[in-house]
Design a protein around this motif. Sequence first.
Motif, short mmCIF file in Angstrom:
data_model
loop_
_atom_site.label_atom_id
_atom_site.label_comp_id
_atom_site.label_asym_id
_atom_site.label_seq_id
_atom_site.Cartn_x
_atom_site.Cartn_y
_atom_site.Cartn_z
N THR A 251 11.33 -1.89 -0.65
CA THR A 251 11.44 -0.83 -1.58
C THR A 251 11.50 0.35 -0.84
N ALA A 252 10.62 0.70 -0.20
CA ALA A 252 10.23 1.89 0.78
C ALA A 252 11.37 2.32 1.71
N TYR A 253 12.02 0.97 2.32
CA TYR A 253 13.01 1.18 3.13
C TYR A 253 14.41 1.74 2.52
N CYS A 254 14.48 0.96 1.22
CA CYS A 254 15.90 1.32 0.29
C CYS A 254 15.50 2.72 0.06
N ALA A 255 14.55 3.28 -0.51
CA ALA A 255 14.26 4.44 -0.72
C ALA A 255 14.76 5.48 0.33
N ALA A 256 14.03 5.13 1.55
CA ALA A 256 14.28 6.21 2.62
C ALA A 256 15.99 6.09 3.01
N LYS A 257 16.42 5.07 2.91
CA LYS A 257 17.79 4.93 3.41
C LYS A 257 18.63 5.58 2.34
N ALA B 59 0.88 -1.19 0.02
CA ALA B 59 -0.04 0.08 -0.04
C ALA B 59 0.87 1.29 -0.09
N MET B 60 0.51 2.26 -0.71
CA MET B 60 1.16 3.66 -0.57
C MET B 60 1.38 4.11 0.59
N GLN B 61 0.55 3.79 1.75
CA GLN B 61 0.73 4.50 2.82
C GLN B 61 1.82 3.93 3.59
N VAL B 62 2.40 2.78 2.99
CA VAL B 62 3.68 2.22 3.66
C VAL B 62 4.73 2.72 3.32
N TYR B 63 4.86 3.59 2.11
CA TYR B 63 5.76 4.40 1.46
C TYR B 63 5.82 5.68 2.27
N HIS B 64 4.70 6.14 2.40
CA HIS B 64 4.74 7.47 3.46
C HIS B 64 4.99 7.21 4.81
N ASP B 65 4.68 6.22 5.21
CA ASP B 65 5.19 6.00 6.68
C ASP B 65 6.55 5.85 7.00
N ILE B 66 7.10 4.87 6.19
CA ILE B 66 8.63 4.68 6.30
C ILE B 66 9.51 5.98 5.82
N ILE B 67 9.01 6.44 4.63
CA ILE B 67 9.74 7.42 4.54
C ILE B 67 9.59 8.97 5.39
N ASP B 68 8.36 8.93 5.94
CA ASP B 68 8.39 9.84 6.86
C ASP B 68 9.15 9.51 8.27
N ILE B 69 9.20 8.37 8.69
CA ILE B 69 10.12 8.14 9.78
C ILE B 69 11.59 7.99 9.56
N ASP B 70 11.83 7.25 8.56
CA ASP B 70 13.25 7.08 8.37
C ASP B 70 14.26 8.09 7.66
N LEU B 71 13.49 9.08 6.65
CA LEU B 71 13.90 10.11 6.18
C LEU B 71 13.80 11.34 6.49
N THR B 72 12.55 11.93 6.38
CA THR B 72 12.01 13.20 6.79
C THR B 72 12.32 13.59 8.04
N ALA B 73 11.78 12.64 9.05
CA ALA B 73 12.05 12.96 10.38
C ALA B 73 13.40 13.26 10.89
N GLN B 74 14.47 12.16 10.10
CA GLN B 74 15.52 12.43 10.69
C GLN B 74 16.35 13.70 10.01
N ILE B 75 15.91 14.21 8.95
CA ILE B 75 16.30 15.34 8.34
C ILE B 75 15.60 16.65 9.07
N ALA B 76 14.40 16.36 9.58
CA ALA B 76 13.81 17.44 10.51
C ALA B 76 14.64 17.81 11.92
#
Length: 271
Positions: free
Chosen positions: A149-155, A99-116
């Motif tokens: 795929t979501a995890y790799c995109a974020a990392k 589901a697309m929400q999985v991509y949103h959740d993982i990228i929010d936690i693993d990437l966007t939040a770390q940047i913030a």
Amino acid sequence: MSFAGKTAWITGASSGIGAALARTLSSDGASVILSGRDEARLAQVAQDCDSKTLLLPFDVRDEDAMHVATEKAIDWQGGIDLFVANAGISQRSRATQTAMQVYHDIIDIDLTAQIAASQALLPHFAGRGSGHLVFISSVAGKIGIPLRTAYCAAKHGLVGYADALRAELSQTGVSVHVACPGSVATNVSRNALSADGSPRGRSDSVIDNGMPPEEAAQRILDGVARGEREIIVARGGESSWGEQRRTPDDLFDQVAAMVANGYMETIEAEG
């Protein structure tokens, strides 16, 4: 380099690599700030630490709470010497079923939040002209691993942010490090998101037989102490994958030289 007398702040500190980093830093004489969502689990980690600890529980996706925590972290001992952006969640699902929400959740936690979190600390680090920013990516942040795929995109994104940030800060005295662990014996697989976003709820043998978190933590901190900009923390085939995709030091040096020669100022003047 010793971390004795330093102050370190770790997100995702309630278990796994984050908790191991806290214990290792504490045993080296560092004061440690522990952040994560579960205050009770953070308190358990604090009990295992030998030095001063401060608990700052919050959800990394809550930017308001993160900014409040940042002020408290800086004020606690008069500054932060080492920040470890470790909070994250993994995935175990095929892209065709996810589901697309999985991509949103993982990228929010693993990437966007770390940047913030890092952006909130940048004025403090740049103002002091010293300190270490450490981003916990993954071997999956250097190569694409199936079912992630979501995890790799974020990392991968975290590596890109850190590399660009390192270049920008190369004249300030602030160092930026990326750690890329392979399989480490944590709950990462058990907590990973399934295709529908629910926790997987079970581990797998490659994780269960992975590197102990304490070894991973020591390798990361040894790399930081040596000034390594990219730290591969893996064994066997995973180590080979990471080393094959390791960014050469001379390339990092070339980009830093661009900054030293006025690249940013030139581009800004053109705009």
